[in-house]
Motif scaffolding. Structure first.
Motif, PDB file in Angstrom:
ATOM      1  N   ASN A  80       2.307  14.111   0.988  1.00  9.88           N
ATOM      2  CA  ASN A  80       1.602  12.851   1.240  1.00  9.88           C
ATOM      3  C   ASN A  80       1.845  12.284   2.632  1.00  9.88           C
ATOM      4  N   ASN A  81       2.557  13.024   3.473  1.00 11.92           N
ATOM      5  CA  ASN A  81       2.699  12.603   4.862  1.00 11.92           C
ATOM      6  C   ASN A  81       1.713  13.308   5.793  1.00 11.92           C
ATOM      7  N   VAL A  82       0.709  13.940   5.216  1.00 14.52           N
ATOM      8  CA  VAL A  82      -0.426  14.413   6.027  1.00 14.52           C
ATOM      9  C   VAL A  82      -1.694  13.987   5.284  1.00 14.52           C
ATOM     10  N   LEU A  83      -2.607  13.376   5.997  1.00 16.09           N
ATOM     11  CA  LEU A  83      -3.840  12.906   5.369  1.00 16.09           C
ATOM     12  C   LEU A  83      -4.887  14.018   5.453  1.00 16.09           C
ATOM     13  N   LEU A  84      -5.466  14.344   4.293  1.00 16.14           N
ATOM     14  CA  LEU A  84      -6.487  15.402   4.224  1.00 16.14           C
ATOM     15  C   LEU A  84      -7.870  14.762   4.119  1.00 16.14           C
ATOM     16  N   TYR A 104       0.827  -1.207   0.000  1.00 15.64           N
ATOM     17  CA  TYR A 104       0.000   0.000   0.000  1.00 15.64           C
ATOM     18  C   TYR A 104       0.863   1.260   0.000  1.00 15.64           C
ATOM     19  N   GLY A 105       0.372   2.310  -0.671  1.00 17.15           N
ATOM     20  CA  GLY A 105       0.975   3.641  -0.556  1.00 17.15           C
ATOM     21  C   GLY A 105       2.155   3.853  -1.493  1.00 17.15           C
ATOM     22  N   SER A 106       2.711   5.075  -1.448  1.00 15.40           N
ATOM     23  CA  SER A 106       3.801   5.418  -2.352  1.00 15.40           C
ATOM     24  C   SER A 106       5.008   5.998  -1.609  1.00 15.40           C
ATOM     25  N   GLY A 107       5.213   5.531  -0.364  1.00 10.55           N
ATOM     26  CA  GLY A 107       6.390   5.986   0.384  1.00 10.55           C
ATOM     27  C   GLY A 107       7.670   5.420  -0.224  1.00 10.55           C
ATOM     28  N   HIS A 108       8.785   6.125  -0.012  1.00 11.36           N
ATOM     29  CA  HIS A 108      10.060   5.696  -0.601  1.00 11.36           C
ATOM     30  C   HIS A 108      10.895   4.843   0.347  1.00 11.36           C
ATOM     31  N   ILE A 109      10.418   4.634   1.590  1.00 12.91           N
ATOM     32  CA  ILE A 109      11.322   4.079   2.593  1.00 12.91           C
ATOM     33  C   ILE A 109      10.864   2.739   3.183  1.00 12.91           C
ATOM     34  N   ASN A 110       9.723   2.732   3.846  1.00 13.78           N
ATOM     35  CA  ASN A 110       9.291   1.517   4.544  1.00 13.78           C
ATOM     36  C   ASN A 110       8.490   0.610   3.622  1.00 13.78           C
ATOM     37  N   ASP A 111       8.255  -0.641   4.078  1.00 11.15           N
ATOM     38  CA  ASP A 111       7.349  -1.541   3.354  1.00 11.15           C
ATOM     39  C   ASP A 111       6.006  -1.470   4.065  1.00 11.15           C
ATOM     40  N   THR A 112       5.007  -0.968   3.355  1.00 13.88           N
ATOM     41  CA  THR A 112       3.708  -0.677   3.971  1.00 13.88           C
ATOM     42  C   THR A 112       2.641  -1.622   3.417  1.00 13.88           C
ATOM     43  N   PHE A 113       1.817  -2.165   4.310  1.00 12.89           N
ATOM     44  CA  PHE A 113       0.767  -3.100   3.899  1.00 12.89           C
ATOM     45  C   PHE A 113      -0.578  -2.688   4.488  1.00 12.89           C
ATOM     46  N   CYS A 125       2.244  -1.471  13.722  1.00 11.83           N
ATOM     47  CA  CYS A 125       0.927  -1.431  13.112  1.00 11.83           C
ATOM     48  C   CYS A 125       0.132  -0.241  13.659  1.00 11.83           C
ATOM     49  N   TYR A 126      -0.532   0.462  12.752  1.00 10.24           N
ATOM     50  CA  TYR A 126      -1.355   1.615  13.131  1.00 10.24           C
ATOM     51  C   TYR A 126      -2.807   1.388  12.715  1.00 10.24           C
ATOM     52  N   ASP A 127      -3.712   2.032  13.425  1.00  5.58           N
ATOM     53  CA  ASP A 127      -5.083   2.167  12.922  1.00  5.58           C
ATOM     54  C   ASP A 127      -5.025   2.835  11.553  1.00  5.58           C
ATOM     55  N   PHE A 128      -5.861   2.394  10.644  1.00  2.76           N
ATOM     56  CA  PHE A 128      -5.979   3.085   9.354  1.00  2.76           C
ATOM     57  C   PHE A 128      -6.839   4.330   9.573  1.00  2.76           C
ATOM     58  N   ILE A 129      -6.385   5.463   9.078  1.00  2.00           N
ATOM     59  CA  ILE A 129      -7.177   6.692   9.201  1.00  2.00           C
ATOM     60  C   ILE A 129      -8.166   6.710   8.027  1.00  2.00           C
ATOM     61  N   GLU A 130      -9.423   6.541   8.343  1.00  4.51           N
ATOM     62  CA  GLU A 130     -10.446   6.415   7.301  1.00  4.51           C
ATOM     63  C   GLU A 130     -10.931   7.790   6.816  1.00  4.51           C
ATOM     64  N   ILE A 138       1.221  11.796   9.417  1.00  2.00           N
ATOM     65  CA  ILE A 138       1.709  10.412   9.485  1.00  2.00           C
ATOM     66  C   ILE A 138       3.224  10.375   9.262  1.00  2.00           C
ATOM     67  N   ASP A 139       3.772   9.174   9.140  1.00  2.00           N
ATOM     68  CA  ASP A 139       5.199   8.975   8.867  1.00  2.00           C
ATOM     69  C   ASP A 139       6.063   9.672   9.925  1.00  2.00           C
ATOM     70  N   LEU A 140       5.987   9.157  11.145  1.00  2.00           N
ATOM     71  CA  LEU A 140       6.607   9.825  12.296  1.00  2.00           C
ATOM     72  C   LEU A 140       8.051   9.383  12.538  1.00  2.00           C
ATOM     73  N   ASP A 141       8.641   8.673  11.592  1.00  2.00           N
ATOM     74  CA  ASP A 141       9.972   8.085  11.807  1.00  2.00           C
ATOM     75  C   ASP A 141      11.072   9.114  12.010  1.00  2.00           C
ATOM     76  N   THR A 142      10.877  10.288  11.474  1.00  2.00           N
ATOM     77  CA  THR A 142      11.930  11.309  11.588  1.00  2.00           C
ATOM     78  C   THR A 142      11.524  12.446  12.528  1.00  2.00           C
ATOM     79  N   LEU A 147       0.149  -1.872   8.370  1.00  2.00           N
ATOM     80  CA  LEU A 147       1.241  -2.664   8.940  1.00  2.00           C
ATOM     81  C   LEU A 147       2.516  -2.279   8.191  1.00  2.00           C
ATOM     82  N   GLN A 148       3.579  -1.996   8.928  1.00  2.00           N
ATOM     83  CA  GLN A 148       4.809  -1.542   8.254  1.00  2.00           C
ATOM     84  C   GLN A 148       6.043  -2.269   8.760  1.00  2.00           C
ATOM     85  N   ARG A 149       6.894  -2.643   7.814  1.00  2.00           N
ATOM     86  CA  ARG A 149       8.224  -3.112   8.184  1.00  2.00           C
ATOM     87  C   ARG A 149       9.152  -1.914   8.072  1.00  2.00           C
TER      88      ARG A 149
HETATM   89  P1  ADP Z   1       7.205   5.822   4.098  1.00  2.00           P
HETATM   90  O1  ADP Z   1       8.168   6.168   5.193  1.00  2.00           O
HETATM   91  O2  ADP Z   1       7.666   4.699   3.281  1.00  2.00           O
HETATM   92  O3  ADP Z   1       6.845   7.039   3.319  1.00  2.00           O
HETATM   93  P2  ADP Z   1       4.577   6.117   5.373  1.00  2.00           P
HETATM   94  O4  ADP Z   1       4.515   5.939   6.847  1.00  2.00           O
HETATM   95  O5  ADP Z   1       4.528   7.488   4.862  1.00  2.00           O
HETATM   96  O6  ADP Z   1       5.879   5.320   4.832  1.00  2.00           O
HETATM   97  O7  ADP Z   1       3.399   5.256   4.741  1.00  2.00           O
HETATM   98  C1  ADP Z   1       3.274   5.052   3.349  1.00  2.00           C
HETATM   99  C2  ADP Z   1       1.882   5.422   2.894  1.00  2.00           C
HETATM  100  O8  ADP Z   1       0.897   4.614   3.573  1.00  2.00           O
HETATM  101  C3  ADP Z   1       1.466   6.852   3.196  1.00  2.00           C
HETATM  102  O9  ADP Z   1       1.903   7.723   2.194  1.00  2.00           O
HETATM  103  C4  ADP Z   1      -0.049   6.754   3.272  1.00  2.00           C
HETATM  104  O10 ADP Z   1      -0.619   6.743   1.985  1.00  2.00           O
HETATM  105  C5  ADP Z   1      -0.269   5.367   3.862  1.00  2.00           C
HETATM  106  N1  ADP Z   1      -0.488   5.386   5.329  1.00  2.00           N
HETATM  107  C6  ADP Z   1       0.471   5.302   6.287  1.00  2.00           C
HETATM  108  N2  ADP Z   1      -0.083   5.301   7.510  1.00  2.00           N
HETATM  109  C7  ADP Z   1      -1.423   5.384   7.333  1.00  2.00           C
HETATM  110  C8  ADP Z   1      -2.560   5.368   8.226  1.00  2.00           C
HETATM  111  N3  ADP Z   1      -2.399   5.268   9.553  1.00  2.00           N
HETATM  112  N4  ADP Z   1      -3.800   5.460   7.684  1.00  2.00           N
HETATM  113  C9  ADP Z   1      -3.961   5.520   6.338  1.00  2.00           C
HETATM  114  N5  ADP Z   1      -2.940   5.517   5.453  1.00  2.00           N
HETATM  115  C10 ADP Z   1      -1.682   5.437   5.936  1.00  2.00           C
END
Ligand code: ADP
Ligand code: GN1
Ligand code: MG
Length: 368
Positions: free
Chosen positions: A226-230, A27-36, A115-120, A241-245, A51-53
């Motif tokens: 794309n690191n803030v959900l609108l 799922y998603g288009s992040g450049h760093i983690n593996d997101t599911f 693992c995080y709640d999905f923000i709907e 989102i994406d609180l790693d840094t 769920l993220q590795r």
């Molecule tokens: P990366 O570090 O690889 O960018 P992110 O944490 O930004 O990883 O997650 C990748 C993508 O997954 C985000 O751009 C977003 O689309 C989606 N995403 C991440 N966390 C959530 C969440 N809690 N709810 C909904 N979508 C999410």
């Protein structure tokens, strides 16, 4: 190697969802983690989770990173709840604990998963579509900084040391260029010249942090759009989102990356450079949104440097793409052979566009 959906499905069973796991898909288009995206059936209803590795090539100390994330989420939740904020559960990420009550899971190969709640009902956009979106994103990141301004306890861990230390990024670029380990420098002549011509400006922010002219704050440091959900209906900022840094930094890093990702109508990897440009109405919207939530704590010098920060951070990320290209694509995920070079070109075109419009940008900030 990226984690597979099959691996994610196995790991999902380690988390305490209180239901039956149905599926896991990339799922998603992040450049760093593996997101599911993970589906779980709970009390007869399907619910979604993220769920993220964690990429531990990039984050060398993933346990310290997760300590930061857990602290940040807990503090933000407590503040929003205390303030009686509506829909607080959508406004801050919430970690799902493992069956052992831990905030993250370590698999047999040593990978860290969380693992995080999905923000709907909300979306992270790769490309900005309206000034309203830019304004909402900037307001949300300013509010996020404000929420963390009183984070108690010790200084957060630096999950990537010198992450926005532009002079270090520049030095690494020079080293990669000197080595040219993949024989790629010849294909990037104009970009290399563009970078070298801007050496004199790279230390403005780090020098000011060192001499105290700029304050250190708790910042997000990866504030791409794309690191803030609108919100899908109102377009308001819902959740950062994406609180790693999230770690000590400058407010200017966060505003700068907003300029990089929310003022051009083109994607980060656009190959038609003629469409890449800094649009002043988007910049004005960013300033409006950011000041709406950050005006109370920003110093005059921080405000004054907002336009320059847009230029510097766009340059810095362009330089990182160029360096990764020279080093053989070892950091950012790529989907095609010259992807990092394309990304670099887009950033540098945007830097040039910002340079042309800096006086107008300064005027916008002064008027605000
Ligand atoms: P990366 O570090 O690889 O960018 P992110 O944490 O930004 O990883 O997650 C990748 C993508 O997954 C985000 O751009 C977003 O689309 C989606 N995403 C991440 N966390 C959530 C969440 N809690 N709810 C909904 N979508 C999410
Ligand atoms: C990465 O994780 P993601 O895709 O949101 C990178 C940022 C870059 C960005 C460029 C930890 O962000 O620093 O600005 O790509 N994150 C890390 O798109 O390096
Ligand atoms: Mg991301």
């Amino acid at each position: 190697m990226a984690a597979t959906a099959a691996e994610a499905l196995v790991v999902a069973s380690e988390f305490d969802f209180g239901g039956t796991i149905v599926s896991a898909a990339p799922y998603g288009s992040g450049h760093i983690n593996d997101t599911f995206l993970t589906l779980v059936e709970i009390a007869g209803q399907q619910r979604r989770f993220i769920l993220q590795r964690i990429n531990h090539q990039v984050f060398k100390q993933p346990d310290l990173l997760m300590e930061n994330v857990a602290r940040v989420c807990a503090h933000a939740h407590a503040k929003l709840n205390a303030a009686g904020t509506s829909e607080a559960h959508r406004r801050v990420l919430r970690l799902i604990p493992t069956h052992q009550g831990k905030a993250w899971h370590i698999d047999p190969s040593g990978n860290r998963w969380r693992c995080y709640d999905f923000i709907e009902g909300a979306t992270g956009h790769d490309v900005v579509r309206s000034p309203a979106q830019a304004e909402a994103a900037a307001k949300a990141f300013g509010a996020f900084q404000s929420l963390l301004a009183d984070l108690p306890g010790e200084r957060l861990h630096e999950t990537i040391p010198d992450f926005h230390h532009t002079p270090s990024r520049f030095a690494r670029f020079q080293a990669a260029l000197a080595k040219d380990s993949h024989g790629r420098a010849a294909a990037a002549g104009p970009e290399i010249a563009f970078a070298l011509a801007r050496a004199s400006e790279v230390s403005v922010i780090v020098d000011a942090l060192r001499d105290g002219t700029l304050p250190e704050r708790v910042t997000h440091n990866d504030t791409k759009l794309n690191n803030v959900l609108l919100d899908d209906v109102t377009q308001d900022g819902v959740c950062v989102i994406d609180l790693d840094t999230v770690m000590p930094g400058s407010a200017l890093y966060d505003f700068g990356d907003l300029v990089r990702t929310s003022t051009s109508p083109a994607a980060e990897d656009e190959t038609d450079l003629s469409v890449v440009r800094m649009q002043l109405p988007m910049f004005a919207a960013l300033v409006r949104g950011y000041l709406a939530s950050a005006r109370g704590f920003l110093t005059p010098r921080e405000k004054e440097l907002l336009p320059f920060a847009g230029k510097l951070i766009t340059f810095e990320i362009g330089l990182r793409f160029l360096t990764d290209w020279l080093e053989g694509d070892i950091y950012f995920k790529i989907k095609r052979p010259r992807h990092n070079l394309d990304r670099c070109r887009t950033q540098f075109k945007l830097v040039a566009s910002i340079e042309e419009q800096l006086p107008d940008m300064k005027e916008i900030v002064e008027r605000a």
